[in-house]
Design an enzyme around this catalytic site. Sequence first.
Site, short mmCIF file in Angstrom:
data_model
loop_
_atom_site.label_atom_id
_atom_site.label_comp_id
_atom_site.label_asym_id
_atom_site.label_seq_id
_atom_site.Cartn_x
_atom_site.Cartn_y
_atom_site.Cartn_z
N GLY A 205 74.00 0.89 -45.24
CA GLY A 205 73.50 -0.41 -45.70
C GLY A 205 74.57 -1.13 -46.50
O GLY A 205 75.76 -0.85 -46.36
N ASN A 206 74.13 -2.02 -47.36
CA ASN A 206 75.11 -2.84 -48.08
C ASN A 206 75.61 -2.13 -49.36
O ASN A 206 74.97 -1.20 -49.86
CB ASN A 206 74.52 -4.22 -48.41
CG ASN A 206 73.40 -4.14 -49.41
OD1 ASN A 206 73.63 -3.92 -50.60
ND2 ASN A 206 72.16 -4.28 -48.96
N VAL A 209 73.36 -1.89 -52.76
CA VAL A 209 72.40 -0.78 -52.78
C VAL A 209 73.15 0.56 -52.75
O VAL A 209 72.74 1.53 -53.39
CB VAL A 209 71.39 -0.90 -51.62
CG1 VAL A 209 70.46 0.31 -51.57
CG2 VAL A 209 70.55 -2.18 -51.76
N GLY A 210 74.30 0.58 -52.07
CA GLY A 210 75.11 1.81 -52.04
C GLY A 210 75.43 2.30 -53.45
O GLY A 210 75.39 3.50 -53.74
N GLU A 227 77.76 4.67 -45.78
CA GLU A 227 78.24 3.91 -44.62
C GLU A 227 77.96 2.44 -44.91
O GLU A 227 76.83 1.98 -44.73
CB GLU A 227 77.51 4.38 -43.34
CG GLU A 227 77.82 5.81 -42.95
CD GLU A 227 79.21 6.00 -42.36
OE1 GLU A 227 79.86 5.00 -42.01
OE2 GLU A 227 79.64 7.16 -42.26
N CYS A 261 77.85 -3.73 -38.22
CA CYS A 261 78.71 -3.47 -39.38
C CYS A 261 80.19 -3.60 -39.03
O CYS A 261 80.99 -3.96 -39.88
CB CYS A 261 78.41 -2.09 -39.95
SG CYS A 261 78.55 -0.78 -38.72
#
Length: 511
Positions: A205-206, A209-210, A227, A261
Amino acid sequence: MAAATTAAAEAGLQYTPIDAIPGIVSDLRAAFLTGKTRSIEYRKNQLKQLAYMFKDHQDDFIQSLQKDLGRSRFESVFAELMGTTNEIVETVNKLDKWAKPAKPWAGLAWAAHGATVRSEPKGTVLVLGAWNYPITVQVGPVIGAIAAGNTVLLKPSEVAGHTAKLLAELWNKYLDPECFRIVNGGIPETTAVLDQRFEHIFYTGNGTVGRIIAEKAAKWLCPTTLELGGKSPVYVDKSADLAIAAHRILWGKSFNCGQTCIAPDYVLIPHELQDRFVAELKKAYERFYPQLKGGVNASESYARIINTGHWKRLNAMLSGTKGKVVLGGEGDEAQKFLAPTVIADVRVDDAVMSGEIFGPLLPIVPVRDVKAAVDFINSRDQPLALYLFAGDSKVKQFFFDNTRSGACVQGDTLLHFAVDALPFGGTGPSGYGNYHGKASFDQFSHQRASLDAPSTGILGKIIEAVMASRYPPYTDANLKKMRALAAYSVSFSRPNNPHQSKTASSVSVAS
Ligand code: NAD
């Protein structure tokens, strides 16, 4: 039960009650400790079940992806079902080899000690997925997690609600519910999941949030794979075939409506080539979405933006650009349609050049040459993918030797994702850790070092005699014996060291 987001509610996705989450995770932890997932045959059988879940329900998945992303059958089969099934088959076929303990040659001194590296399961792992490829990036990592012998909790993205619902319905009809579970939900449910203890967290995800995931994981010293995304540049060199480059770049940008992505985010190209490149993009566009057949909006080959929030974000970017729209530009909010759009003469400080585009807008930034392109790329975050189109081998070498990125590809876009023999992952702000094929198995395994020192019988006595000089009371004579047994001598010549002054070197020799 917590309220679902609009998209999830429309899909009829049931969120997992928050108070059920700790119990689900502790059941998975208890199941791991039974040792059930240690059996290679068991892992293979579960992977085979997963393959049959997709085989039996291919059309259901195609439909759910169509509802979530307006996606064509072709793209869903090509980019999700085919790749995921291939990866399962490859993993089933190679698992015996991957899981076999490795016996590295540790040198004569350790020849009798049975030095072995055992690839072992970590325990209970969490996979958190993103909405853009709801099978590939959500079930994909689960393949490696099962192969490595872990029990697994999958938390699909609620943003692709139809596919999350279908996965929830099918998961435990195929997979052992004691060892593999799904939790559905939004931020509150995910936060409750992240409050539990895991032995590995795999997040797609982005980056914002990572960072939350990495902080939550730190509480348990839990390793993570992140990722993430970012802006993946393309440089088109003067030695490139512009027609081929235009086709492959436009395909990479319009596939899944640019919501990939590793989609080419923007193009760097020498000033003098821009017009010819745009002309080739126009030809490719007409070939992909012929006007005679109604153009791109009527094309069944072209997907839609996931939701109106993202549609508005992309349109704000488009209306904010100071570049020149030379192709596409049309959109329709009600249909979440946004045409592949090429923007020429984009400047570095343009609205489309700050964050990841993650949609079908393709800015072109003219530069002087390959050196200027490299300097531009190096002045920004390390991208997930870096693309080059060049025929000149010196340009290829210069470009890749002087840049950093998760992956580097000459002559195409996106395709490295499909090559399971290559590890897939980012570097720096585009993430860390790798997966796909053997890399997935390794990512979810602990490389457990092991020795089996001779300690009984004749061999035990011989090794005891050889190694006895390690025991106190310590003496110089015993140290000499240990060095003779296990020390390497520095036999290479001293390299030139421009930092070491004569005085410094004499000091270091004297000490
Ligand atoms: P998303 O909105 O689906 O979020 C991903 C997951 O994070 C979901 O499960 C969601 O429930 C959870 N989440 C969201 N907010 C949270 C919060 N505050 N706390 C805890 N969990 C939360 O996906 P997204 O982030 O919009 O995905 C798009 C991004 O993902 C892009 O940047 C794209 O480049 C990247 N991406 C990377 C890869 C890769 O393999 N590197 C693949 C696909 C997408």
